[in-house]
Design a protein around this motif. Structure first.
Motif, mmCIF file in Angstrom:
data_model
loop_
_atom_site.group_PDB
_atom_site.id
_atom_site.type_symbol
_atom_site.label_atom_id
_atom_site.label_comp_id
_atom_site.label_asym_id
_atom_site.label_seq_id
_atom_site.Cartn_x
_atom_site.Cartn_y
_atom_site.Cartn_z
ATOM 1 N N SER A 38 0.835 -1.205 0.000
ATOM 2 C CA SER A 38 0.000 0.000 0.000
ATOM 3 C C SER A 38 0.867 1.251 0.000
ATOM 4 C CB SER A 38 -0.923 0.006 1.223
ATOM 5 O OG SER A 38 -1.782 -1.102 1.219
ATOM 6 N N PHE A 39 1.923 1.211 0.797
ATOM 7 C CA PHE A 39 2.830 2.357 0.869
ATOM 8 C C PHE A 39 3.458 2.650 -0.492
ATOM 9 C CE2 PHE A 39 7.416 3.305 1.068
ATOM 10 C CZ PHE A 39 7.362 4.627 1.476
ATOM 11 N N GLU A 40 4.017 1.641 -1.104
ATOM 12 C CA GLU A 40 4.745 1.854 -2.355
ATOM 13 C C GLU A 40 3.795 2.261 -3.478
ATOM 14 O OE1 GLU A 40 7.833 2.546 -4.745
ATOM 15 O OE2 GLU A 40 7.913 2.079 -2.590
ATOM 16 N N ASN A 41 2.631 1.628 -3.536
ATOM 17 C CA ASN A 41 1.653 1.973 -4.558
ATOM 18 C C ASN A 41 1.222 3.431 -4.415
ATOM 19 O OD1 ASN A 41 -1.227 2.263 -5.630
ATOM 20 N ND2 ASN A 41 -0.627 0.293 -6.477
ATOM 21 N N GLN A 42 0.943 3.819 -3.164
ATOM 22 C CA GLN A 42 0.502 5.186 -2.910
ATOM 23 C C GLN A 42 1.615 6.186 -3.227
ATOM 24 O OE1 GLN A 42 -2.754 5.451 -1.813
ATOM 25 N NE2 GLN A 42 -2.595 7.614 -2.262
ATOM 26 N N ARG A 43 2.838 5.834 -2.867
ATOM 27 C CA ARG A 43 3.963 6.730 -3.105
ATOM 28 C C ARG A 43 4.172 6.965 -4.603
ATOM 29 N NH1 ARG A 43 10.350 6.110 -1.945
ATOM 30 N NH2 ARG A 43 9.988 4.138 -2.995
ATOM 31 N N GLN A 44 4.147 5.899 -5.389
ATOM 32 C CA GLN A 44 4.343 6.049 -6.832
ATOM 33 C C GLN A 44 3.218 6.867 -7.462
ATOM 34 O OE1 GLN A 44 7.053 5.319 -8.490
ATOM 35 N NE2 GLN A 44 7.954 4.571 -6.569
ATOM 36 N N GLN A 45 2.028 6.689 -6.938
ATOM 37 C CA GLN A 45 0.905 7.461 -7.468
ATOM 38 C C GLN A 45 1.094 8.955 -7.192
ATOM 39 O OE1 GLN A 45 -2.895 6.170 -6.012
ATOM 40 N NE2 GLN A 45 -4.052 7.540 -7.316
ATOM 41 N N TRP A 46 1.533 9.293 -5.977
ATOM 42 C CA TRP A 46 1.737 10.703 -5.646
ATOM 43 C C TRP A 46 2.942 11.282 -6.394
ATOM 44 C CZ3 TRP A 46 -2.077 13.344 -4.189
ATOM 45 C CH2 TRP A 46 -3.019 12.862 -3.284
ATOM 46 N N ILE A 47 3.966 10.483 -6.617
ATOM 47 C CA ILE A 47 5.110 10.959 -7.401
ATOM 48 C C ILE A 47 4.666 11.320 -8.813
ATOM 49 C CG2 ILE A 47 7.245 10.204 -8.525
ATOM 50 C CD1 ILE A 47 7.956 8.703 -5.958
ATOM 51 N N ALA A 48 3.840 10.466 -9.407
ATOM 52 C CA ALA A 48 3.346 10.740 -10.755
ATOM 53 C C ALA A 48 2.500 12.008 -10.779
ATOM 54 C CB ALA A 48 2.533 9.552 -11.262
ATOM 55 N N MET A 49 1.683 12.191 -9.751
ATOM 56 C CA MET A 49 0.830 13.383 -9.702
ATOM 57 C C MET A 49 1.663 14.638 -9.456
ATOM 58 S SD MET A 49 -2.552 11.934 -7.731
ATOM 59 C CE MET A 49 -3.479 13.429 -8.028
ATOM 60 N N ALA A 50 2.714 14.520 -8.637
ATOM 61 C CA ALA A 50 3.596 15.670 -8.417
ATOM 62 C C ALA A 50 4.295 16.063 -9.715
ATOM 63 C CB ALA A 50 4.614 15.346 -7.335
ATOM 64 N N ALA A 51 4.710 15.063 -10.490
ATOM 65 C CA ALA A 51 5.345 15.339 -11.782
ATOM 66 C C ALA A 51 4.359 16.012 -12.731
ATOM 67 C CB ALA A 51 5.878 14.039 -12.392
ATOM 68 N N GLN A 52 3.137 15.511 -12.734
ATOM 69 C CA GLN A 52 2.120 16.101 -13.595
ATOM 70 C C GLN A 52 1.862 17.552 -13.206
ATOM 71 O OE1 GLN A 52 0.562 14.729 -16.306
ATOM 72 N NE2 GLN A 52 -0.342 16.746 -16.599
ATOM 73 N N GLY A 53 1.914 17.840 -11.892
ATOM 74 C CA GLY A 53 1.647 19.189 -11.417
ATOM 75 C C GLY A 53 2.631 20.222 -11.917
#
Length: 917
Positions: free
Chosen positions: A596-611
């Motif tokens: 759960s941690f790693e999945n959530q982290r990668q998702q937020w990294i992708a969203m931060a990049a998109q931002g």
């Protein structure tokens, strides 16, 4: 059209509709209906005037406000060949004043203490106001006058100005947004030439520029008539008085010829069509689009259910899988009058081929079209649809829109009754058949986005419309009482009991915001609260989701601000116990599983990049650094790629143990629940939670490191510059927040009037005072077209000097600001979720709950001298930081020529950028 936060044109859902039937005389209560949604009653009456105007009245006395919603059955589909964008452009002209109410319409509504806006869609143009009850007659006069006389008031100067505003809207809402042009590509590619939906609502730029005042007047006389209008009024009013006012002001307006609307035309797609688009986006993305049944057909609700279930499946398979392919996905059904659109969106994670994503999407859709939903999925989607139907009646606005849309499209406001019956009868076979028929084949449109990193009418009556009606006294607004209790473990409980509300809003908040993130680990608070809801020691993330769904509740949402983090949900009141039990388990027993941690982290990294490709997101990251200093707790960015990459699972455990404790938290409930029931729930499920409160954190004052400097974040090729001017300000606990709140409202009106209505360089420019608990920021911001950046800066600085003393706030402006605040404040109590938001803001700010009653009085008693003093104190140009996000090559020269400060180049994350050689 104007709004403090600029509103984009909206692609309103539409349906095959009939021309408004004309009747022989005013028909008071020709129809009344009541539907019971778990004791939630909706009573309305509908009648028609002789000229064809259809009226729906819904008395609702929860707040002393009235919502007026007007829907004209005209949209971009009605535009003649070569005049695309005219419907939306004319919507803007409706705010330019009428014969007997000259000047900007919005300013008149604001002086009444109200707010207004509008939206143009494919099939409908909607205008709406929220006003104090005493201003309803005046508002109806204003609306009737622009319907009766606007054609006489159109001028070339106003028309040209609004064309410029609309072009800036296009730049801001489409061209400067990642994936923003998808609607243009979709309409050109899915619909054949000549189809009413084959062009975007905002229009083709060169056709918009070529539009004339004559075109606008012809459009007005054809479509803006009472027999093409449905008006719904919801709120605190006397129906008998309102009927008299409507007959008085709207009755004399002559109807137009009956308008024949196009018949349903669902495009025939007999093979897959692929369109590839290169754009400034952070991730590759595919849109899958199928043309499907139009609004109101038997398959519409079935397809809505299919979309919800597929969204659930694809989320699990693409985003939350062990090896996720996507950072985000969505499934939507966009319903319109002629033809609807079933849309699947999937953004591939960096390094994942779109072909892999598309293959998985196709497999899930094929499986559903073949086998349909499981029994559990059917039960779940019924529950979600039921909750959604109920939520349509939460606010005055949503209630008015629901009834009015149904009336425009079907001639009756009661479409919700049909939908409710359909929800109860939905079967697995219905859903499987709808999926198989409409989306089971590969004949569809695929739009693939790939990252591009290069720079890249006379009246028939004797009514004297020049006689302005009076403003009636407003009924008093009495804020609800807040009851409270504290559990032995220190958890504070705050409750607002609303017996008329069929749902309960629940929020569990902790003093655990991003200001507590360690330096270098931006995103820790966000990762902690979002991962908490992904699994506990006894429930998996799937079990949490399924349990909330079984209870008929929303999913557990998470939010983070500088000062707090929270978990929240809404639920039908009778099911609060099982949903609350799950929330408590999430709060007390989070497991922080590695997956759960790693999945959530990668998702937020992708969203931060998109931002980093979104100017607004970049400004949210960078602006606090300039005001507070890069290492100040209030400058902590909610999440960065670098900070997220440094996090480990143990960081989340330690953060949770440090900040998520009952003595550091509070529980807020609003709706059909008593304090005793809330205490019983909390004692049963949260009573074992342990942990002492943390000591308050004293923060240093803002360092204002950006004062006197101009910061530029380069975004090559963008059509607009985002201008943000920043001043350090006070927090929630400083009494200066009251005059500064009023000053900000006045300045917003001035900035928008000068930069939009006069200069025409922006779609909207506003002032915003944002107080955190201890300190705050006063900002003025807006997007301006690139080639007017210099002129806009000159005007912004001029307006700053004026508000600071050269042209101080006047008594008349202060009266308008007070009225606007009072109306907005009262409207903020419409829903249970509104209430819990207000309560947690008071709690985190260490303000007494009695502030609910006292804040409006403090605002009403704030003298003009205090407001003027606040502007002199805070609006000082030498203390301003100026942030510009735009095409450096096109704006830097003009900015330098102004000599307003040293220019500093920044990257999108706020770090210094290297100067070009």
């Amino acid at each position: 059209m104007k709004a403090a936060v600029p509103m984009s044109f909206c692609l309103c859902a539409s349906l095959l509709c009939v021309a408004a039937a004309q009747t022989s005389g005013v028909q008071p209560p020709a129809r009344a209906s009541t539907v019971d949604f778990h004791r939630h009653h909706v009573q309305y009456e509908k009648y028609a005037l002789p000229n064809g105007l259809q009226v729906i009245l819904v008395p609702d006395h929860r707040v002393p406000s009235v919502y007026v919603d007007l829907m004209f059955h005209v949209g971009s589909k009605n535009e003649a060949v070569g005049t695309t964008g005219l419907a939306h452009l004319f919507e803007h002209m409706m705010f330019e004043g009428s014969k007997n109410a000259p000047g900007e319409y919005m300013q008149r509504i604001e002086k009444l203490g109200g707010s207004a806006n509008a939206g143009t869609g494919l099939d409908i143009t909607e205008y709406h106001e929220m006003v104090p009850s005493g201003a309803l007659e005046h508002t109806l006069w204003l609306e009737s006058d622009r319907l009766a006389t606007l054609g006489e008031s159109l001028t070339q100067e106003r028309f040209d100005n609004q064309k410029s505003v609309v072009e800036n809207e296009r730049r801001e809402r489409m061209e400067d947004q990642p994936y923003g042009i998808v609607d243009v590509v979709l309409r050109q590619s899915l619909y054949p030439a000549g189809h009413p939906y084959s062009h975007s609502v905002i229009g083709i730029p060169h056709e918009l520029r070529a539009a004339t005042v004559t075109d606008a007047k012809d459009f007005f006389s054809t479509y803006y008539a009472p027999n093409n209008l449905s008006m719904t009024i919801v709120g605190d009013f006397d129906p008998s008085a309102v009927r008299e006012w409507i007959a008085k002001y709207f009755g004399p307006i002559r109807s137009a010829q009956t308008i024949l609307q196009p018949v349903s035309w669902i495009p025939n797609v007999d093979a897959q069509k692929v369109v590839d688009v290169r754009d400034h986006v952070g991730e590759a993305r595919t849109y899958f689009i199928w043309p499907v049944a139009a609004w109101g057909s038997d398959d519409t609700l079935s397809l809505e259910a299919v979309a919800r279930i597929l969204n659930r499946r694809l989320s699990a398979d693409l985003v939350y899988a062990e090896k996720p392919l996507c950072s985000e996905e969505s499934v939507d059904l966009n319903t319109f009058e002629e033809s609807s659109e079933f849309v699947v969106m999937a953004s591939a994670r960096t390094g994942v081929p779109l072909a892999d994503v598309e293959s998985k999407v196709d497999a899930d859709i094929a499986a559903f079209a073949k086998d349909g939903p499981s029994g559990t999925e059917l039960q779940w989607v019924r529950s979600k649809l039921e909750f959604g139907e109920l939520s349509q009646f939460d606010t005055l606005q949503s209630m008015a829109a629901t009834l009015n849309e149904s009336n425009v499209f079907t001639g009756n406001p009661d479409q919700f009754e049909r939908r409710w019956a359909h929800v109860e009868s939905l079967s697995a076979a219905d859903l499987q058949a709808a999926a198989s028929r409409w989306i089971g084949a590969s004949a569809r449109l695929l739009i693939r986005f790939h990252p591009d990193t290069s720079a890249g009418t006379p009246e028939q009556a004797t009514l004297d419309r020049s006689l302005v009606p009076p403003i009636h006294p407003n009924p008093p607004f009495n804020a609800p009482a807040v009851e409270s209790a504290t559990l032995p473990n220190g958890l504070q409980i705050f409750v607002v009991h609303r017996a008329d509300a069929p749902k309960v809003s629940v929020v569990l908040a902790a003093r655990a915001g991003d200001m507590y993130d360690p330096i270098g680990k931006a995103g820790l608070s966000l990762m902690t609260v979002t991962t908490m809801a992904r699994g506990t020691t006894s429930r998996s993330g799937t079990a949490i989701r399924d349990g909330m769904e079984a209870a008929g509740a929303s999913t557990i949402q998470q939010s983070v601000t500088s000062d707090l983090a929270s978990l929240n949900f809404e639920v039908v009141a009778k099911n609060v116990d099982p949903a609350f039990a799950i929330l408590a388990d999430v709060a007390i027993h989070p497991d922080f599983k590695e997956f759960s941690f790693e999945n959530q982290r990668q998702q937020w990294i992708a969203m931060a990049a998109q931002g980093e490709s979104d100017s607004g997101d970049v400004a949210q990251r960078v602006a606090p650094m300039l005001v507070f200093g890069p290492d100040h707790p209030y400058a902590r960015i909610i999440a960065t790629q670098d900070g997220l990459s440094k996090l480990r699972r143990d960081d989340l455990r330690r953060f949770y143990q440090s900040w998520w404790k009952p003595g550091n938290a509070a529980l807020f409930l609003a709706g059909d629940i008593s304090l005793s029931d809330a205490v019983s729930l909390a004692s049963r499920y949260l009573g074992s939670w342990a942990g002492d409160p943390n000591q308050p954190t004293a923060l240093p004052p803002p360092q204002n490191t950006g004062a006197g400097k101009v910061y530029i974040v380069d975004k090559p090729g963008v059509p607009q510059t985002l201008i943000v001017q920043l001043f350090p300000a006070v927090g929630q606990n400083d009494p200066a927040r009251f005059p500064l709140t009023l000053a900000s409202l006045v300045w917003s009106d001035r900035l928008n009037a000068s930069l939009r209505e006069t200069q025409g360089s922006t779609y909207g420019f506003s002032s915003d005072f944002s107080p955190n608990v201890q300190y705050g920021v006063w900002a003025a911001s807006g997007f301006v077209q690139t080639d007017k950046t210099k002129e806009a800066l000159v005007e912004l600085r001029s307006q700053t000097r004026k508000i600071a003393g050269d042209q101080p706030v006047s008594d008349a402006e202060l009266r308008v600001a007070r009225a606007n605040y009072a109306q907005g404040y009262a409207s903020g109590f419409e829903t249970s979720s509104d209430l819990t938001g207000i309560l947690q803001n008071l709690w985190i700010s260490n303000l007494p709950m009695t502030a609910i009653q006292t804040d409006p009085d403090r605002i009403a008693r704030t003298p003009l001298a205090d407001v003027q003093a606040a502007t002199r104190r805070f609006a000082r140009l030498e203390q301003a930081s100026l942030l510009l996000i735009g095409d450096r090559d096109k704006i830097e020269g003009g900015v330098k020529s102004l000599g307003i400060g040293v220019i500093v180049l920044l990257n999108a994350d706020g770090t210094p950028a290297k100067s070009a050689p």
